[in-house]
Scaffold this motif. Structure first.
Motif, PDB file in Angstrom:
ATOM      1  N   MET A 133       0.843  -1.186   0.000  1.00 14.92           N
ATOM      2  CA  MET A 133       0.000   0.000   0.000  1.00 14.92           C
ATOM      3  C   MET A 133       0.885   1.245   0.000  1.00 14.92           C
ATOM      4  O   MET A 133       1.945   1.272   0.627  1.00 14.92           O
ATOM      5  N   ARG A 134       0.451   2.280  -0.711  1.00 16.24           N
ATOM      6  CA  ARG A 134       1.197   3.535  -0.779  1.00 16.24           C
ATOM      7  C   ARG A 134       0.519   4.556   0.136  1.00 16.24           C
ATOM      8  O   ARG A 134      -0.638   4.911  -0.072  1.00 16.24           O
ATOM      9  N   VAL A 135       1.253   5.032   1.152  1.00 19.68           N
ATOM     10  CA  VAL A 135       0.705   5.928   2.168  1.00 19.68           C
ATOM     11  C   VAL A 135       1.344   7.304   2.030  1.00 19.68           C
ATOM     12  O   VAL A 135       2.574   7.444   2.112  1.00 19.68           O
ATOM     13  N   LEU A 136       0.517   8.317   1.813  1.00 12.22           N
ATOM     14  CA  LEU A 136       0.998   9.692   1.734  1.00 12.22           C
ATOM     15  C   LEU A 136       0.876  10.315   3.115  1.00 12.22           C
ATOM     16  O   LEU A 136      -0.222  10.484   3.642  1.00 12.22           O
ATOM     17  N   ILE A 137       2.008  10.643   3.720  1.00 11.77           N
ATOM     18  CA  ILE A 137       2.024  11.220   5.065  1.00 11.77           C
ATOM     19  C   ILE A 137       2.226  12.726   4.920  1.00 11.77           C
ATOM     20  O   ILE A 137       3.306  13.186   4.550  1.00 11.77           O
ATOM     21  N   ALA A 138       1.167  13.485   5.217  1.00  6.91           N
ATOM     22  CA  ALA A 138       1.147  14.912   4.879  1.00  6.91           C
ATOM     23  C   ALA A 138       0.572  15.750   6.023  1.00  6.91           C
ATOM     24  O   ALA A 138      -0.493  16.358   5.882  1.00  6.91           O
ATOM     25  N   PRO A 139       1.270  15.841   7.154  1.00  2.12           N
ATOM     26  CA  PRO A 139       0.747  16.635   8.272  1.00  2.12           C
ATOM     27  C   PRO A 139       1.118  18.104   8.189  1.00  2.12           C
ATOM     28  O   PRO A 139       2.065  18.492   7.501  1.00  2.12           O
ATOM     29  N   ASP A 140       0.375  18.912   8.915  1.00  2.49           N
ATOM     30  CA  ASP A 140       0.744  20.292   9.203  1.00  2.49           C
ATOM     31  C   ASP A 140       1.640  20.245  10.448  1.00  2.49           C
ATOM     32  O   ASP A 140       1.883  19.171  11.008  1.00  2.49           O
ATOM     33  N   SER A 141       2.109  21.397  10.919  1.00  2.00           N
ATOM     34  CA  SER A 141       2.871  21.421  12.166  1.00  2.00           C
ATOM     35  C   SER A 141       1.945  21.115  13.336  1.00  2.00           C
ATOM     36  O   SER A 141       0.728  21.306  13.251  1.00  2.00           O
ATOM     37  N   PHE A 142       2.530  20.661  14.438  1.00  6.30           N
ATOM     38  CA  PHE A 142       1.783  20.396  15.670  1.00  6.30           C
ATOM     39  C   PHE A 142       2.078  21.533  16.651  1.00  6.30           C
ATOM     40  O   PHE A 142       2.795  21.361  17.642  1.00  6.30           O
ATOM     41  N   GLY A 143       1.541  22.708  16.334  1.00  9.46           N
ATOM     42  CA  GLY A 143       1.755  23.869  17.192  1.00  9.46           C
ATOM     43  C   GLY A 143       3.228  24.150  17.394  1.00  9.46           C
ATOM     44  O   GLY A 143       4.021  24.150  16.449  1.00  9.46           O
ATOM     45  N   GLU A 144       3.603  24.374  18.657  1.00  6.94           N
ATOM     46  CA  GLU A 144       4.991  24.675  18.993  1.00  6.94           C
ATOM     47  C   GLU A 144       5.799  23.422  19.291  1.00  6.94           C
ATOM     48  O   GLU A 144       6.993  23.514  19.588  1.00  6.94           O
ATOM     49  N   THR A 145       5.178  22.236  19.221  1.00  9.13           N
ATOM     50  CA  THR A 145       5.887  21.014  19.619  1.00  9.13           C
ATOM     51  C   THR A 145       6.634  20.349  18.480  1.00  9.13           C
ATOM     52  O   THR A 145       7.757  19.880  18.661  1.00  9.13           O
ATOM     53  N   LEU A 146       6.028  20.274  17.291  1.00 11.86           N
ATOM     54  CA  LEU A 146       6.661  19.620  16.155  1.00 11.86           C
ATOM     55  C   LEU A 146       6.417  20.417  14.881  1.00 11.86           C
ATOM     56  O   LEU A 146       5.286  20.845  14.622  1.00 11.86           O
ATOM     57  N   THR A 147       7.450  20.604  14.082  1.00 13.34           N
ATOM     58  CA  THR A 147       7.249  21.173  12.751  1.00 13.34           C
ATOM     59  C   THR A 147       6.562  20.130  11.882  1.00 13.34           C
ATOM     60  O   THR A 147       6.496  18.944  12.240  1.00 13.34           O
ATOM     61  N   ALA A 148       6.075  20.553  10.740  1.00 16.67           N
ATOM     62  CA  ALA A 148       5.444  19.605   9.825  1.00 16.67           C
ATOM     63  C   ALA A 148       6.429  18.538   9.375  1.00 16.67           C
ATOM     64  O   ALA A 148       6.073  17.355   9.245  1.00 16.67           O
ATOM     65  N   VAL A 149       7.683  18.927   9.159  1.00 14.89           N
ATOM     66  CA  VAL A 149       8.712  17.965   8.746  1.00 14.89           C
ATOM     67  C   VAL A 149       8.958  16.951   9.852  1.00 14.89           C
ATOM     68  O   VAL A 149       9.024  15.731   9.612  1.00 14.89           O
ATOM     69  N   GLN A 150       9.081  17.421  11.097  1.00 13.10           N
ATOM     70  CA  GLN A 150       9.300  16.508  12.230  1.00 13.10           C
ATOM     71  C   GLN A 150       8.106  15.590  12.432  1.00 13.10           C
ATOM     72  O   GLN A 150       8.276  14.394  12.721  1.00 13.10           O
ATOM     73  N   ALA A 151       6.903  16.137  12.291  1.00 18.32           N
ATOM     74  CA  ALA A 151       5.701  15.318  12.458  1.00 18.32           C
ATOM     75  C   ALA A 151       5.634  14.238  11.388  1.00 18.32           C
ATOM     76  O   ALA A 151       5.307  13.073  11.675  1.00 18.32           O
ATOM     77  N   ALA A 152       5.943  14.597  10.147  1.00 15.99           N
ATOM     78  CA  ALA A 152       5.911  13.619   9.056  1.00 15.99           C
ATOM     79  C   ALA A 152       6.923  12.507   9.312  1.00 15.99           C
ATOM     80  O   ALA A 152       6.629  11.321   9.091  1.00 15.99           O
ATOM     81  N   GLU A 153       8.097  12.860   9.786  1.00 15.50           N
ATOM     82  CA  GLU A 153       9.124  11.853  10.064  1.00 15.50           C
ATOM     83  C   GLU A 153       8.688  10.915  11.190  1.00 15.50           C
ATOM     84  O   GLU A 153       8.902   9.696  11.110  1.00 15.50           O
ATOM     85  N   ALA A 154       8.079  11.467  12.237  1.00 14.29           N
ATOM     86  CA  ALA A 154       7.616  10.633  13.347  1.00 14.29           C
ATOM     87  C   ALA A 154       6.503   9.700  12.895  1.00 14.29           C
ATOM     88  O   ALA A 154       6.486   8.513  13.245  1.00 14.29           O
ATOM     89  N   MET A 155       5.565  10.208  12.103  1.00 13.35           N
ATOM     90  CA  MET A 155       4.465   9.386  11.614  1.00 13.35           C
ATOM     91  C   MET A 155       4.968   8.295  10.683  1.00 13.35           C
ATOM     92  O   MET A 155       4.512   7.147  10.743  1.00 13.35           O
ATOM     93  N   ALA A 156       5.930   8.634   9.837  1.00 16.18           N
ATOM     94  CA  ALA A 156       6.501   7.633   8.926  1.00 16.18           C
ATOM     95  C   ALA A 156       7.195   6.531   9.701  1.00 16.18           C
ATOM     96  O   ALA A 156       7.053   5.340   9.390  1.00 16.18           O
ATOM     97  N   SER A 157       7.939   6.911  10.744  1.00 14.91           N
ATOM     98  CA  SER A 157       8.626   5.920  11.573  1.00 14.91           C
ATOM     99  C   SER A 157       7.632   4.961  12.213  1.00 14.91           C
ATOM    100  O   SER A 157       7.831   3.738  12.218  1.00 14.91           O
ATOM    101  N   GLY A 158       6.538   5.525  12.746  1.00 12.33           N
ATOM    102  CA  GLY A 158       5.526   4.678  13.388  1.00 12.33           C
ATOM    103  C   GLY A 158       4.838   3.753  12.406  1.00 12.33           C
ATOM    104  O   GLY A 158       4.623   2.569  12.688  1.00 12.33           O
ATOM    105  N   TRP A 159       4.489   4.289  11.235  1.00 11.14           N
ATOM    106  CA  TRP A 159       3.797   3.465  10.239  1.00 11.14           C
ATOM    107  C   TRP A 159       4.685   2.314   9.767  1.00 11.14           C
ATOM    108  O   TRP A 159       4.249   1.165   9.653  1.00 11.14           O
ATOM    109  N   GLU A 160       5.944   2.630   9.500  1.00 13.63           N
ATOM    110  CA  GLU A 160       6.866   1.611   8.984  1.00 13.63           C
ATOM    111  C   GLU A 160       7.164   0.533  10.020  1.00 13.63           C
ATOM    112  O   GLU A 160       7.462  -0.609   9.664  1.00 13.63           O
ATOM    113  N   THR A 161       7.062   0.872  11.285  1.00  7.45           N
ATOM    114  CA  THR A 161       7.253  -0.130  12.340  1.00  7.45           C
ATOM    115  C   THR A 161       6.175  -1.207  12.259  1.00  7.45           C
ATOM    116  O   THR A 161       6.450  -2.400  12.414  1.00  7.45           O
ATOM    117  N   ALA A 162       4.943  -0.773  12.032  1.00  5.78           N
ATOM    118  CA  ALA A 162       3.827  -1.723  11.992  1.00  5.78           C
ATOM    119  C   ALA A 162       3.648  -2.361  10.623  1.00  5.78           C
ATOM    120  O   ALA A 162       3.228  -3.524  10.525  1.00  5.78           O
TER     121      ALA A 162
END
Length: 362
Positions: free
Chosen positions: A1-30
């Motif tokens: 399956m091809r998953v497009l991970i496309a978040p906005d920033s998470f306020g002051e905690t994560l930039t959009a780039v950091q959020a995308a990287e974290a989500m990609a890491s989690g998805w690829e683990t499972a």
């Protein structure tokens, strides 16, 4: 399956780039066999430059005057003859000494944004796109105009430049839904400070009108980024949705054509999100192409039926998963990755999820 991970920033905690990287890491683990495509997004606010530069490159840096007078190193992008400027680089909440207060709300100015635009003009930009959002000031863009040498000089310098205000905000400068009354409290302003900021912007709007800028205060977007929108409109800018500009730069339509699932997110998924903001705009575009969208947000304040009406299959909260706002924020990347892994584990394609609703960390 091809998953497009496309978040906005998470306020002051994560930039959009950091959020995308974290989500990609989690998805690829499972689901290590899936193809994961990172496509961080922005609506013009914090992270705008990071998202644009990840696609087109051309990052530059200039030292500007921060919102309280201290120097700040602000990044911007020059790609061909187009400059991309992020107002939060010069007047972002993160440039304050600490949490915003009424004093900082009254003192913060936008001179640094004018200096960024000045750098883009000097570099020969024929088109300047100013991303608006995440600001700590409510000066109506007065500081920005001053840094450009005043309204008349700024107009002359920008006469041959296409100026774009990139924002999804439609608020006017003044009134019940204006910059001071709606966004001032988020920047630390107490009721007295809100009224003072409103009065200052009312006087500024009168100055702009008298200088021939036309009736600016009531225009949609004039209240964006503490009224920076008003100053840009007075300089002849046109307003465009920031999310649409990013979508064009990143080739979003092409990416959606080949996706089987869109995974997006933001700091808080609430009813403001439903008013054409990035997450729901992306979901609408995905729906038109028959691609399901799942939201993972810091907090979720939208019920399932409302989310589904916006084209979102399900929405999951990092705060509910982590058990507290404090943990969700202090361990933002790891909690986001762990929740994404759980979401990926429960996804069953066209049939949806094996589990829907809150997911709690064990």
């Amino acid at each position: 399956m091809r998953v497009l991970i496309a978040p906005d920033s998470f306020g002051e905690t994560l930039t959009a780039v950091q959020a995308a990287e974290a989500m990609a890491s989690g998805w690829e683990t499972a689901r290590p066999d899936d193809v994961v495509v990172l496509a961080p997004q922005s609506d013009g606010g914090p992270g705008f430059v990071d998202v644009i530069s990840a696609t087109v490159g051309g990052v530059r840096s200039v030292r500007v005057e921060g919102p309280l007078g201290r120097p700040a190193d602000a990044r911007w992008v020059l790609a061909d003859d187009t400059a991309y400027v992020e107002s939060a680089q010069a007047v972002g909440l993160g440039l304050l000494d600490g949490p915003p207060t009424s004093r900082s709300a009254l003192d913060a100015h936008s001179r640094g944004v004018g200096q960024l635009i000045d750098a883009a003009i000097d570099a020969g930009a024929a088109r300047i796109v100013v991303g608006l959002g995440g600001s700590c000031c409510t000066d109506g863009g007065r500081g920005m105009i001053a840094a450009l040498g005043g309204l008349d000089r700024a107009r002359r310098r920008l006469a041959a430049v296409e100026l774009v205000a990139a924002t999804d905000v439609e608020n006017p400068l003044l009134g019940e839904h204006g910059a001071a009354r709606i966004f001032g409290p988020q920047k630390g302003a107490d009721p007295a400070a809100v009224e003072e900021l409103e009065q200052r912007n009312s006087e500024w709007a009168t100055e702009l009108d008298a200088a021939g800028a036309g009736p600016i205060a009531d225009l949609p977007g004039a209240g964006a980024a503490g009224g920076l929108g008003a100053a840009l409109l007075a300089l002849g800018a046109r307003r465009e949705p920031g999310a649409a500009i990013v979508a064009q730069c990143t080739g979003q339509a092409r990416q959606l054509e080949s996706a089987d699932l869109v995974l997006t997110g933001e700091g808080k998924f609430d009813h403001q999100s439903l008013r054409g903001k990035l997450v729901t705009a992306l979901a609408a575009a995905a729906t038109r192409m028959g691609v399901p969208t799942v939201v993972i947000a810091g907090q979720v304040a939208v019920d399932r039926d409302t989310a589904r009406a916006a084209g979102i299959v399900a929405a999951f909260s990092v705060t509910e998963f982590a058990g507290s706002v404090e943990r969700a924020m202090s361990e933002a990347a790891s909690r986001l990755a762990a929740l994404t892994s759980c979401v990926a584990d429960g996804w069953r394609g066209a049939s949806g999820f094996t589990h829907i609703g809150p997911i709690h960390e064990e």
